[in-house]
Design a protein around this motif. Structure first.
Motif, mmCIF file in Angstrom:
data_model
loop_
_atom_site.group_PDB
_atom_site.id
_atom_site.type_symbol
_atom_site.label_atom_id
_atom_site.label_comp_id
_atom_site.label_asym_id
_atom_site.label_seq_id
_atom_site.Cartn_x
_atom_site.Cartn_y
_atom_site.Cartn_z
ATOM 1 N N ASN A 107 39.755 26.798 71.098
ATOM 2 C CA ASN A 107 41.171 27.158 70.958
ATOM 3 C C ASN A 107 41.325 28.571 70.407
ATOM 4 O O ASN A 107 40.759 28.895 69.368
ATOM 5 N N LEU A 108 42.121 29.373 71.063
ATOM 6 C CA LEU A 108 42.411 30.722 70.598
ATOM 7 C C LEU A 108 43.084 30.704 69.227
ATOM 8 O O LEU A 108 42.821 31.561 68.386
ATOM 9 N N TRP A 109 43.957 29.745 68.977
ATOM 10 C CA TRP A 109 44.792 29.733 67.775
ATOM 11 C C TRP A 109 44.110 29.179 66.524
ATOM 12 O O TRP A 109 44.659 29.296 65.434
ATOM 13 N N LEU A 130 48.934 28.448 65.242
ATOM 14 C CA LEU A 130 50.028 27.880 66.017
ATOM 15 C C LEU A 130 51.066 27.207 65.116
ATOM 16 O O LEU A 130 52.206 27.004 65.508
ATOM 17 N N GLN A 131 50.671 26.890 63.881
ATOM 18 C CA GLN A 131 51.558 26.215 62.932
ATOM 19 C C GLN A 131 52.207 27.192 61.938
ATOM 20 O O GLN A 131 52.691 26.784 60.888
ATOM 21 N N GLU A 154 42.194 39.468 61.442
ATOM 22 C CA GLU A 154 41.918 38.543 62.541
ATOM 23 C C GLU A 154 43.068 37.552 62.712
ATOM 24 O O GLU A 154 43.504 37.282 63.840
ATOM 25 N N VAL A 155 43.584 37.022 61.602
ATOM 26 C CA VAL A 155 44.721 36.098 61.661
ATOM 27 C C VAL A 155 45.921 36.787 62.304
ATOM 28 O O VAL A 155 46.577 36.224 63.187
ATOM 29 N N ALA A 156 46.206 38.025 61.897
ATOM 30 C CA ALA A 156 47.340 38.770 62.453
ATOM 31 C C ALA A 156 47.174 38.998 63.952
ATOM 32 O O ALA A 156 48.131 38.867 64.722
ATOM 33 N N LEU A 157 45.953 39.318 64.394
ATOM 34 C CA LEU A 157 45.695 39.520 65.831
ATOM 35 C C LEU A 157 45.893 38.234 66.625
ATOM 36 O O LEU A 157 46.461 38.257 67.720
ATOM 37 N N VAL A 158 45.438 37.132 66.078
ATOM 38 C CA VAL A 158 45.588 35.855 66.781
ATOM 39 C C VAL A 158 47.063 35.456 66.837
ATOM 40 O O VAL A 158 47.538 34.971 67.872
ATOM 41 N N ILE A 159 47.810 35.682 65.762
ATOM 42 C CA ILE A 159 49.249 35.399 65.786
ATOM 43 C C ILE A 159 49.923 36.258 66.854
ATOM 44 O O ILE A 159 50.762 35.772 67.622
ATOM 45 N N VAL A 162 49.234 34.647 70.108
ATOM 46 C CA VAL A 162 49.978 33.388 70.251
ATOM 47 C C VAL A 162 51.438 33.647 70.626
ATOM 48 O O VAL A 162 52.014 32.932 71.450
ATOM 49 N N ILE A 163 52.041 34.691 70.078
ATOM 50 C CA ILE A 163 53.444 35.002 70.401
ATOM 51 C C ILE A 163 53.566 35.988 71.557
ATOM 52 O O ILE A 163 54.659 36.453 71.856
#
Length: 169
Positions: A107-109, A130-131, A154-159, A162-163
């Motif tokens: 999962n990407l998220w 995703l949450q 990394e969290v910011a890039l994945v967010i 996701v959006i």
């Protein structure tokens, strides 16, 4: 201090073995008041206060109840992702952390997070981007630790993925 009338208060005894009563005068209220004051000071020192300001990259234990549908539940760790300098309301954007499952690897998220002394986690976990949600600071219970700047990026890039945030040309 105000003068309180002396009154006789029955001591409750669930066993029914005693029918004693005790006399309570104003002097008995002061130790109780001191005990309550010390208790509230203790709660403030262990992080159970709403006066704090959780900061970006910090890992906090947060009560996410009540929830609806598939929203992530329970009291659990979260990563604060919102900026420290934006917003007047006591709201923080957080990303919940859950137990890592091998099926999350595809999962990407989901971002795997190893426990260490810095983040304060005790087991391999997953940051579930995703949450992402906004929560009032009253839901924050205590600080557990902090993520590295690399992990926050990394969290910011994945967010952003996701959006479906697209950089402007």
């Amino acid at each position: 201090p105000p003068v309180l009338a002396r009154q006789s208060l029955p001591l409750s005894d669930p066993s029914g073995l005693s029918s004693r009563s005790a006399s309570c005068n104003p002097d008995c209220f002061y130790p109780l008041s001191l005990a309550l004051l010390l208790f509230f000071v203790y709660l403030r020192n262990v992080g159970l206060s709403t006066d704090f300001q959780p900061k970006r990259s910090e890992v906090w234990l947060v009560n996410l109840e009540p929830t609806l549908g598939a929203e992530i539940r329970k009291t659990r760790p979260v990563v604060v992702i919102s900026s420290n300098s934006i917003g007047k309301l006591p709201i923080k954007l957080v990303v919940p952390i859950t137990d890592w499952k091998t099926s999350f690897a595809r999962n990407l998220w989901h971002i795997q997070l190893e426990p260490d002394d810095e983040n304060g986690l005790t087991k391999v976990s997953a940051i579930d981007t995703l949450q992402l949600r906004g929560v009032d600071t009253q839901r924050f219970i205590r600080k557990l630790g902090k993520l590295s700047s690399e992990k926050v990026a990394e969290v910011a890039l994945v967010i952003a993925a996701v959006i479906e945030l697209q950089p402007e040309d």
